[in-house]
Design a protein around this motif. Structure first.
Motif, PDB file in Angstrom:
ATOM      1  N   ARG A  14       0.855  -0.980  -0.264  1.00  0.00           N
ATOM      2  CA  ARG A  14      -0.301  -0.094   0.032  1.00  0.00           C
ATOM      3  C   ARG A  14       0.699   1.395  -0.029  1.00  0.00           C
ATOM      4  N   LEU A  15       0.255   2.713  -0.797  1.00  0.00           N
ATOM      5  CA  LEU A  15       1.057   3.877  -0.566  1.00  0.00           C
ATOM      6  C   LEU A  15       0.013   4.878  -0.237  1.00  0.00           C
ATOM      7  N   LEU A  48       5.123   4.413   1.806  1.00  0.00           N
ATOM      8  CA  LEU A  48       4.574   3.107   1.169  1.00  0.00           C
ATOM      9  C   LEU A  48       4.792   1.631   2.975  1.00  0.00           C
ATOM     10  N   PHE A  49       3.658   1.003   2.373  1.00  0.00           N
ATOM     11  CA  PHE A  49       3.334  -0.039   4.268  1.00  0.00           C
ATOM     12  C   PHE A  49       2.880  -1.166   3.707  1.00  0.00           C
ATOM     13  N   ASP A  50       3.045  -2.187   4.928  1.00  0.00           N
ATOM     14  CA  ASP A  50       2.498  -3.419   4.264  1.00  0.00           C
ATOM     15  C   ASP A  50       3.330  -4.071   2.772  1.00  0.00           C
ATOM     16  N   ILE A  51       4.047  -3.617   3.016  1.00  0.00           N
ATOM     17  CA  ILE A  51       4.492  -3.914   1.768  1.00  0.00           C
ATOM     18  C   ILE A  51       5.185  -5.576   1.356  1.00  0.00           C
ATOM     19  N   THR A  52       4.805  -6.778   1.060  1.00  0.00           N
ATOM     20  CA  THR A  52       5.382  -8.412   1.276  1.00  0.00           C
ATOM     21  C   THR A  52       5.507  -8.908   0.310  1.00  0.00           C
ATOM     22  N   ARG A  53       5.912  -8.254  -0.611  1.00  0.00           N
ATOM     23  CA  ARG A  53       6.562  -8.560  -1.845  1.00  0.00           C
ATOM     24  C   ARG A  53       7.105  -7.418  -2.715  1.00  0.00           C
ATOM     25  N   ALA A  84       6.348  -4.930  -5.135  1.00  0.00           N
ATOM     26  CA  ALA A  84       5.127  -3.641  -5.160  1.00  0.00           C
ATOM     27  C   ALA A  84       5.751  -2.419  -4.390  1.00  0.00           C
ATOM     28  N   ARG A  85       6.893  -2.326  -4.195  1.00  0.00           N
ATOM     29  CA  ARG A  85       7.556  -1.232  -3.840  1.00  0.00           C
ATOM     30  C   ARG A  85       7.812  -0.449  -5.265  1.00  0.00           C
ATOM     31  N   ARG A  86       8.229  -0.790  -5.947  1.00  0.00           N
ATOM     32  CA  ARG A  86       8.914  -0.160  -7.646  1.00  0.00           C
ATOM     33  C   ARG A  86       7.083  -0.065  -8.371  1.00  0.00           C
ATOM     34  N   THR A  87       6.387  -1.383  -8.151  1.00  0.00           N
ATOM     35  CA  THR A  87       5.400  -1.327  -8.356  1.00  0.00           C
ATOM     36  C   THR A  87       4.315   0.070  -8.438  1.00  0.00           C
ATOM     37  N   LEU A  88       4.305   0.283  -6.741  1.00  0.00           N
ATOM     38  CA  LEU A  88       3.666   1.331  -6.443  1.00  0.00           C
ATOM     39  C   LEU A  88       3.724   2.982  -7.431  1.00  0.00           C
ATOM     40  N   LEU A  89       5.728   2.751  -6.515  1.00  0.00           N
ATOM     41  CA  LEU A  89       6.158   3.965  -7.112  1.00  0.00           C
ATOM     42  C   LEU A  89       6.278   4.439  -8.370  1.00  0.00           C
TER      43      LEU A  89
END
Length: 107
Positions: free
Chosen positions: A28-29, A43-48, A51-56
């Motif tokens: 979540r972002l 960024l929150f609740d990153i389990t993969r 996901a960080r780069r995809t959200l950003l």
């Protein structure tokens, strides 16, 4: 395959995105507008990790399309911060665990 969806934000003047993998939330972002017109992002609740780069990437595309000048990214630790340096983020002098990226049209 990771999918990002913009979701309802919890606060006024805030954007929120969630990243899904097979309909399961993997990150979540949230981003809030600052007085200078930039966005302050967490960024929150990153389990993969992906996901960080995809959200950003999604936030950067949307922000650029709407003329936002830059993004401030709060990271959890220095290791996470190092992961974003190749993507154009730079540490802010005097601010521990905050990075900045200037956005330009066409990026």
């Amino acid at each position: 395959m990771l999918v990002v969806k913009q979701v309802e934000a919890e606060a006024e003047q805030e954007l929120a995105y969630e990243c899904y993998d097979n309909e399961q939330i993997v990150g979540r972002l949230t981003a809030q507008f600052r007085a200078d017109g930039s966005l302050e992002t967490r960024l929150f609740d990153i389990t993969r990790r992906e996901a960080r780069r995809t959200l950003l990437a999604k936030l950067e595309r949307d922000a650029t399309a709407h003329g936002v000048a830059g993004l401030y990214l709060h990271v959890h630790d220095h290791k996470e911060g190092e992961d974003f340096l190749p993507a154009g983020y730079a540490p802010i002098q005097g601010e521990d665990l905050v990075l900045y990226k200037r956005l330009e049209a066409g990026i």
